[in-house]
Design a protein around this motif. Structure first.
Motif, PDB file in Angstrom:
ATOM      1  N   GLU B  36       0.859  -1.187   0.000  1.00 42.68           N
ATOM      2  CA  GLU B  36       0.000   0.000   0.000  1.00 42.68           C
ATOM      3  C   GLU B  36       0.898   1.240   0.000  1.00 42.68           C
ATOM      4  O   GLU B  36       2.054   1.162   0.423  1.00 42.68           O
ATOM      5  N   PRO B  37       0.382   2.399  -0.429  1.00 45.51           N
ATOM      6  CA  PRO B  37       1.195   3.620  -0.387  1.00 45.51           C
ATOM      7  C   PRO B  37       1.720   3.870   1.037  1.00 45.51           C
ATOM      8  O   PRO B  37       0.973   3.773   2.003  1.00 45.51           O
ATOM      9  N   GLY B  38       2.994   4.123   1.146  1.00 44.30           N
ATOM     10  CA  GLY B  38       3.599   4.391   2.458  1.00 44.30           C
ATOM     11  C   GLY B  38       4.117   3.151   3.155  1.00 44.30           C
ATOM     12  O   GLY B  38       4.885   3.248   4.125  1.00 44.30           O
ATOM     13  N   GLN B  39       3.717   1.992   2.685  1.00 41.47           N
ATOM     14  CA  GLN B  39       4.159   0.750   3.343  1.00 41.47           C
ATOM     15  C   GLN B  39       5.646   0.504   3.090  1.00 41.47           C
ATOM     16  O   GLN B  39       6.133   0.687   1.971  1.00 41.47           O
ATOM     17  N   LYS B  40       6.342   0.108   4.166  1.00 44.77           N
ATOM     18  CA  LYS B  40       7.793  -0.057   4.057  1.00 44.77           C
ATOM     19  C   LYS B  40       8.173  -1.498   3.709  1.00 44.77           C
ATOM     20  O   LYS B  40       7.692  -2.435   4.345  1.00 44.77           O
ATOM     21  N   ALA B  41       9.051  -1.628   2.719  1.00 46.23           N
ATOM     22  CA  ALA B  41       9.587  -2.954   2.387  1.00 46.23           C
ATOM     23  C   ALA B  41      10.856  -3.213   3.185  1.00 46.23           C
ATOM     24  O   ALA B  41      11.092  -4.326   3.653  1.00 46.23           O
ATOM     25  N   LEU B  42      11.679  -2.185   3.339  1.00 46.48           N
ATOM     26  CA  LEU B  42      12.914  -2.287   4.120  1.00 46.48           C
ATOM     27  C   LEU B  42      13.005  -1.091   5.059  1.00 46.48           C
ATOM     28  O   LEU B  42      12.590   0.014   4.700  1.00 46.48           O
ATOM     29  N   ILE B  43      13.576  -1.328   6.238  1.00 50.75           N
ATOM     30  CA  ILE B  43      13.725  -0.242   7.211  1.00 50.75           C
ATOM     31  C   ILE B  43      15.206  -0.052   7.499  1.00 50.75           C
ATOM     32  O   ILE B  43      15.929  -1.030   7.755  1.00 50.75           O
ATOM     33  N   GLN B  44      15.642   1.186   7.454  1.00 50.10           N
ATOM     34  CA  GLN B  44      17.046   1.496   7.721  1.00 50.10           C
ATOM     35  C   GLN B  44      17.459   0.939   9.089  1.00 50.10           C
ATOM     36  O   GLN B  44      16.789   1.147  10.095  1.00 50.10           O
ATOM     37  N   GLY B  45      18.560   0.207   9.105  1.00 48.70           N
ATOM     38  CA  GLY B  45      19.063  -0.337  10.371  1.00 48.70           C
ATOM     39  C   GLY B  45      18.574  -1.744  10.667  1.00 48.70           C
ATOM     40  O   GLY B  45      19.097  -2.409  11.555  1.00 48.70           O
ATOM     41  N   LYS B  46      17.552  -2.197   9.930  1.00 44.83           N
ATOM     42  CA  LYS B  46      17.041  -3.560  10.141  1.00 44.83           C
ATOM     43  C   LYS B  46      17.546  -4.470   9.012  1.00 44.83           C
ATOM     44  O   LYS B  46      17.676  -4.037   7.871  1.00 44.83           O
ATOM     45  N   LYS B  47      17.769  -5.731   9.369  1.00 48.11           N
ATOM     46  CA  LYS B  47      18.298  -6.652   8.367  1.00 48.11           C
ATOM     47  C   LYS B  47      17.233  -7.021   7.340  1.00 48.11           C
ATOM     48  O   LYS B  47      16.099  -7.324   7.700  1.00 48.11           O
ATOM     49  N   GLY B  48      17.626  -6.980   6.073  1.00 45.44           N
ATOM     50  CA  GLY B  48      16.709  -7.376   5.012  1.00 45.44           C
ATOM     51  C   GLY B  48      16.797  -8.878   4.784  1.00 45.44           C
ATOM     52  O   GLY B  48      17.813  -9.493   5.080  1.00 45.44           O
TER      53      GLY B  48
END
Lengths: 305, 336
Positions: B36-48
């Motif tokens: 959805e718009p705004g939904q995060k796939a990756l977050i800075q600092g978190k392991k992908g």
């Protein structure tokens, strides 16, 4: 071994916000360091903190204790009651051995009475006992008299202080850097003379409350012997972050705002789980930071010893 | 539907060299995810955990540098991909990546890549190698950016204090007897954990052991070498000229280095020096080729180390660019 942090800023902060507040605060690192799994740092805590709020502002609060810092109610209370623009704090880690001497005198930082520079060390200088007969001739008699502990770090401090004409006088940043580089060189020469090749990490943190100098350095990094400790197979870490304002924002301790670089914080490991807002300093380097017109200037140079 | 999926994969550069059969196989393990718009796939600092290939929509890449300084946002659109380095190296993501509108991604999870490594090692290797090759292009860009940064800073500030580690002209390398290498020490190296006892002895037949004296500078002709450091330390510097250098990386025991052939065009900006006397197991390119024809399984494993080393170099150089930009931000911001 050991964990250290050093803060310098236009903004005065409570030591609490460095020692206790963050999820990987220095006190947390005393029992659960994230980047050094093999040892805890339970052999003493120390801190120097400069403040302009009280008389004799050139004299810092100086606190050292062999008590476990997470049980130290005095430290907790003190850390919430003062504000400081320059803080150097250290938790000491030693081998789990009855040969280690855990006393207040061996806690860092070292700052002899009336001297203007404080020093903390993360690492260890191998075979100090072999080096002492040579080192003693390089120390000034008035400095030797002040040695009260038995650590390699205090001997490094004494050697550094012996490079100054008068360690009780004001010492410029350039003088401090030159003396520190000379001290590294002298240790290197003694090691070569004695054919000492054991890896010896020497991450040094010095400050006079107005500037700070840190090094990330290992003598003979990568040399393996049968007795080598796992920690010495990796280069000792040193990180920094900076920003306009330091504090707890949305539940996370961090530097906020980028219009001005007002504050800088160096630490053996990031104080927060998210390391992306921290940068690791390069190996074999010396970094200095000072305040200029309310801004922190930071410069890193190769330490070619 | 499968045909449509495969046609999509063909447009992703990672799968350029894949056969139709290989694409069909990979496709079985790819999942579709809607954002959805705004939904995060990756977050800075978190392991992908996955490689994301954008099928429809748009994603914004934003990151905050040390000093709370926002890096310029970029936008990714269909046929572009992200998350590959974090997936391969298990590093925390250096950016937050979020959908700007309703979007759809085809996703390859890390556990599927691990499964390929075991059941079809060549397929796993091809994916890793493609990621490394694409990373190399970006490494070249980063090295150029670093060099340009040093040139810019050099105009306003003397670099007298940033002399490179003094090369020692008389420093030599010497061939050692490979049989003298302590096999137990080799077995203990973390990077060789996936190699069996038998394979280790086979690997040794392809390697040469060299001792290097402190101050030895690797000539440009040796940038195609790769090796495992058993003792000592090797330092990589980015240099502007002979009087200016910034330390980029130090490698010590148990780490592998090179080959730098994928970013050869940038080698003239870099210098590799032996910082502490070293003992290194060297793999010559000709030996690597020989290994491919005789011991393909081992070749895949060794190349897997090399490709991951290349990808990790991208991460290292990106962080060093951030570090040097941070150091000189007072000058760079002033000039802006």
């Amino acid at each position: 071994m050991c964990r250290v942090l050093i803060y310098l800023g236009s903004q005065s902060v409570r030591p609490y916000d460095l020692l206790y507040g963050p999820d990987n605060s220095l006190i947390h690192q005393s029992y659960d360091p994230k980047l050094m799994k093999h040892i805890q740092n339970l052999a003493g805590f120390g801190m120097v903190a400069w403040t302009t709020e009280f008389p004799n502002e050139e004299m810092p609060f100086y606190y050292k204790s062999k008590e476990l810092p997470f049980f130290d109610q005095n430290l907790l209370n003190l850390s919430k009651r003062i504000n400081s623009h320059c803080i150097l704090a250290h938790v000491r880690g030693v081998d789990y051995s009855a040969n280690e001497i855990v006393v207040r005198q061996n806690a860092h930082p070292f700052m002899y009475e009336d001297y203007t520079l404080a020093l903390a060390h993360n690492g260890s200088i191998a075979d100090l006992d072999l080096m002492k007969p040579i080192l003693i001739n390089m120390l000034k008699p008035e400095v030797i008299k002040k040695i009260t502990g038995n650590t390699d770090s205090e001997w490094f401090y004494a050697l550094l202080m012996s490079q100054f004409d008068d360690p009780t006088a004001a010492i410029s940043l350039d003088e401090a850097c030159a003396a520190l580089t000379k001290t590294f060189q002298l240790i290197r020469e003694i090691r070569i003379h004695l054919k000492i090749k054991k890896a010896s990490p020497v991450n040094i943190f010095i400050t006079n409350g107005e500037y700070l100098v840190v090094t990330r350095f290992v003598y003979n990094f990568g040399l393996q012997t049968e007795q080598v400790e796992k920690a010495f197979l990796e280069y000792h870490s040193l990180w920094f972050t900076f920003g306009e304002e330091y504090g707890c924002f949305d539940g996370v301790y961090k530097m906020r705002g980028h219009k001005k670089r007002a504050n800088i914080l160096f630490a053996s490991e990031p104080l927060t789980e998210d390391r992306t807002s921290w940068v690791e300093l390069p190996e074999y380097s010396l970094t200095k930071a000072w305040v200029e017109k309310g801004n922190i200037i930071v410069r890193t140079q190769n330490l070619n010893i | 539907m499968t045909k449509q999926h495969i046609e999509f994969l063909k447009q992703i550069p990672i799968f350029d060299d894949f056969s139709e059969d290989q694409l069909r196989f990979v496709n079985r393990y790819i999942e579709t995810e809607h954002f959805e718009p705004g939904q995060k796939a990756l977050i800075q600092g978190k392991k992908g955990k996955a490689l994301y290939m954008i099928k429809t929509g748009e994603f914004k890449v934003s990151s905050t540098l040390p000093g709370d300084y926002p890096r310029q946002e970029i936008y990714l659109r269909p046929k572009e991909f992200f998350g590959e380095i974090s997936m391969l190296l298990r590093h925390p993501s250096s950016s937050t990546i979020s959908a700007t509108k309703a979007s759809q991604c085809e996703i390859l999870h890390r556990d599927k890549l691990n499964m390929f490594r075991i059941f079809d090692p060549m397929l796993g290797y091809k994916i890793e190698h493609a990621i490394a090759k694409l990373s190399a292009t970006r490494i070249n860009t980063k090295i150029q950016q670093l060099h340009d940064l040093l040139v810019k800073v050099n105009k306003v500030e003397s670099y007298a204090e940033n002399l490179p580690f003094e090369p020692i002209d008389s420093a030599k390398r010497k061939l050692k007897n490979i049989d003298d290498i302590n096999i137990n020490q080799l077995k203990g190296l973390e990077i060789l954990h996936g190699i069996s006892h038998h394979e280790l002895y086979t690997l040794l037949t392809y390697l040469e052991a060299y001792s290097y004296e402190r101050g030895y500078v690797f000539p440009v002709t040796e940038t195609s070498l790769c090796g495992i450091i058993l003792q000592g330390a090797m330092q990589l510097l980015i240099s502007y000229d002979t009087n200016l250098a910034k330390n980029i990386d130090v490698k010590g025991p148990g780490e592998i280095f090179g080959p730098n052939t994928l970013f050869q065009s940038m080698n003239h900006h870099m210098q590799t020096v032996i910082r502490e006397e070293a003992l290194i197991l060297v793999l010559q390119p000709a030996q690597l080729n020989k290994m491919k024809s005789k011991h393909e399984k081992l070749w895949i494993k060794v190349n897997s180390f090399i490709t991951r080393n290349t990808v990790s170099f991208f991460y290292i150089i990106d962080r060093q660019l951030v570090r040097i930009e941070s150091e000189y931000s007072d000058i760079l911001w002033r000039d802006n």
